[in-house]
Write an enzyme that holds these catalytic residues in place. Structure first.
Site, mmCIF file in Angstrom:
data_model
loop_
_atom_site.group_PDB
_atom_site.id
_atom_site.type_symbol
_atom_site.label_atom_id
_atom_site.label_comp_id
_atom_site.label_asym_id
_atom_site.label_seq_id
_atom_site.Cartn_x
_atom_site.Cartn_y
_atom_site.Cartn_z
ATOM 1 C CE LYS A 69 6.191 14.330 -4.966
ATOM 2 N NZ LYS A 69 4.737 14.535 -5.034
ATOM 3 C CB SER B 36 3.221 12.592 -1.962
ATOM 4 O OG SER B 36 3.045 13.255 -3.206
ATOM 5 C CB SER C 227 0.914 15.652 -3.488
ATOM 6 O OG SER C 227 0.513 14.462 -2.883
HETATM 7 N N1 GLN Z 1 -2.854 12.228 -0.511
HETATM 8 C C1 GLN Z 1 -3.328 11.842 -1.802
HETATM 9 C C2 GLN Z 1 -3.048 10.379 -2.071
HETATM 10 O O1 GLN Z 1 -2.415 9.777 -1.258
HETATM 11 C C3 GLN Z 1 -2.751 12.742 -2.850
HETATM 12 C C4 GLN Z 1 -1.409 12.347 -3.294
HETATM 13 C C5 GLN Z 1 -0.868 13.241 -4.377
HETATM 14 O O2 GLN Z 1 -1.424 14.285 -4.662
HETATM 15 N N2 GLN Z 1 0.206 12.770 -4.999
HETATM 16 O O3 GLN Z 1 -3.434 9.860 -3.065
#
Ligand code: GLN
Length: 487
Positions: A76, A151, A175
């Site tokens: 990532k 994400s 995410s």
């Molecule tokens: N969807 C969640 C957010 O937008 C989790 C994001 C993540 O785990 N990086 O905060």
């Protein structure tokens, strides 16, 4: 080749049926061919991959390699890689070349894994659909009109589309697990403190945690072994011993208790409930005992998460000021104007929204009402889990309330935040959890989540592996990515 497990690839390498350079080339070719439609890589690192693969071949030749030697992976783009672009999915860092490696990447490099490329992601890891990336949305290979989740959507699609055997993601509120669920792969978010955060660009430091996304729990186990461990460069890294994740994979789960939190099933769509309920029977076949359990503060987890994560985000992202590194606006009138223009032009809408929410909840008049209250709720949520684990070995829940939704479907940020309803409590409590493929609904993958006490990743992997040994959902591949002839 791209559907093979790590163990199978390892055997091909050590039997000299294929070299690490050829293996890397195979995945690079697939990435070059399919990335224009999937957009899962921000950067494909053909030259670097070949160089690393040559080193791996050398080790295999000298019989000095490990099981991971020569196995390609995708990373990532939130992990710093020295002398290689690290964008975090943002315009703010679109030219940023870090001078050092993240510990997680360093660990995989010392296992002689081969980096294929850096994967697409929501800007600064804020999002649940990958629609917030400066580099454009990622396509879900099961339906190109659907989002891959976020994400870590790029990492999920790299694995699901067969553009890498394994990928590294991060999970602040879901995410790793949510995109794994949307793309039909396995994704493990380890205990907070298990994987070093050094060199992992910060979003919400008390929640962020790196982990593995792969086809199976077994593949996750091999890679998590290399990724995990204490790091003195990360003050929140835990000096806890890392057990062998592979030794316990085949342990019997007979007589083990699986808790089903009623709150996680109460409002679940009937079709998804039906699918998960059927899959629970697979655990019963393995001798596990299913019991109902309550996690009474579940409905407070999304609000508490968005207060705490936004507060930490507003503080962490203050460093992007156009002075030290990253994007810097042109022709500012004065220093304040430089800050203003840089941040206005460099951040996308969702990141700005979080910074504003976070700054607001931390401001003098509202700190007690929002931030402190959210921290108290965080304790109540963690206590719920503690009480549950006094009664059961593991918890089983859906990973997401729906399967992957269509791009553009969730314009209202609150609606988007609600897609994290089953994942954020785990981060607030610092616990490990895994999402595993559990079947399909209208041809889209459905994920199931297992949650364990802290530092029991081996238990998650054991339960997941035993389930995968008798089911084949994790072996399904999407037809959108043509499967070329097996090498
Ligand atoms: N969807 C969640 C957010 O937008 C989790 C994001 C993540 O785990 N990086 O905060």
């Amino acid at each position: 080749m791209h559907t093979k497990s790590i163990k199978e690839l390892h055997k091909l390498l050590t039997d000299k049926k294929i070299s690490a350079v050829e293996l890397a080339q195979h995945f690079i070719d697939r990435a070059l061919k399919h990335n224009p439609s999937l957009n899962c890589y921000i950067n494909i690192l053909s030259d670097e991959a070949k160089q690393q693969a040559k080193i791996a071949d050398d080790k295999i030749f000298k019989k000095e390699g490990s099981l991971l030697t020569g196995i390609p992976f995708a990373l990532k783009d939130i992990f710093c890689t020295s002398d290689m672009l690290t964008t975090c999915g943002s315009k703010m860092l679109s030219d940023f070349i870090p001078p050092y490696d993240a510990t997680a990447y360093k660990n995989l490099k010392s296992s002689d894994m081969v980096l294929l490329g850096k994967t697409n992601m929501d800007e600064f890891a804020m999002g649940s659909s990958n629609e917030n990336s400066f580099f454009g949305c990622v396509q879900n290979p099961w339906d190109l009109d659907c989002v891959p989740g976020g994400s870590s959507g790029g990492s999920a699609v790299a694995v699901a589309g067969g553009l890498s055997p394994v990928a590294i993601g991060t999970d602040t509120g879901g995410s790793i697990r949510q995109p794994a669920s949307f793309c039909g792969i396995t994704g493990i978010k380890p205990t907070y403190g298990r994987v070093s955060r050094y060199g992992m660009i910060a979003f919400a430091s008390s929640l962020d945690q790196g982990g593995v996304m792969a086809k199976s729990a077994e593949d996750c186990a091999y890679v998590l072994q290399s990724l995990s461990g204490y790091d003195k460069k990360d003050s929140t890294s835990m000096p806890e011993d890392v057990p062998s994740y592979t030794e316990s994979l085949n342990n019997s789960i007979k007589g083990k208790k699986i808790g089903l939190p009623t709150e996680y099933f109460a409002n679940l769509d009937d079709d998804l409930k039906q699918i998960i309920t059927t899959q629970i029977k697979e655990f019963e076949k393995l001798g596990a005992i299913i019991v109902d359990i309550s996690l009474p503060h579940t409905d407070l987890s999304v609000p508490a998460y968005y207060v705490i994560s936004s507060a930490e985000c507003s503080s962490n992202l203050a460093r992007y000021d156009g002075v030290r590194y990253g994007y810097s606006a042109k022709n500012p009138k004065n220093l304040e104007d430089l800050y203003l223009k840089t941040r206005t032009e460099g951040f996308g809408d969702e990141v700005k929204r979080r910074i504003l929410i976070g700054t607001y909840t931390l401001s003098a008049g509202y700190y007690d009402a929002y931030y402190i209250k959210a921290q108290k709720i965080r304790h109540l949520i963690a206590d719920d889990f503690n009480q549950a684990f006094a009664q059961v070995d593991i918890l089983l829940t859906p990973t997401t309330p729906t399967t992957a939704f269509k791009k553009g479907d969730k314009q209202n940020p609150l609606e988007m935040y609600l897609s994290d309803i089953y994942t954020v409590a785990v981060n607030l409590s610092g616990l490990p959890a895994i999402s595993i493929p559990a079947g399909f609904h209208q041809k889209m993958p459905v994920g199931m989540q297992l949650i364990s006490p802290a530092f029991c990743e081996h238990r998650l992997l054991n339960f997941a592996h035993m389930y995968q040994a008798q089911t084949d959902h994790h072996l399904q591949t999407p037809s959108q990515v043509p499967q070329e002839k097996i090498l």
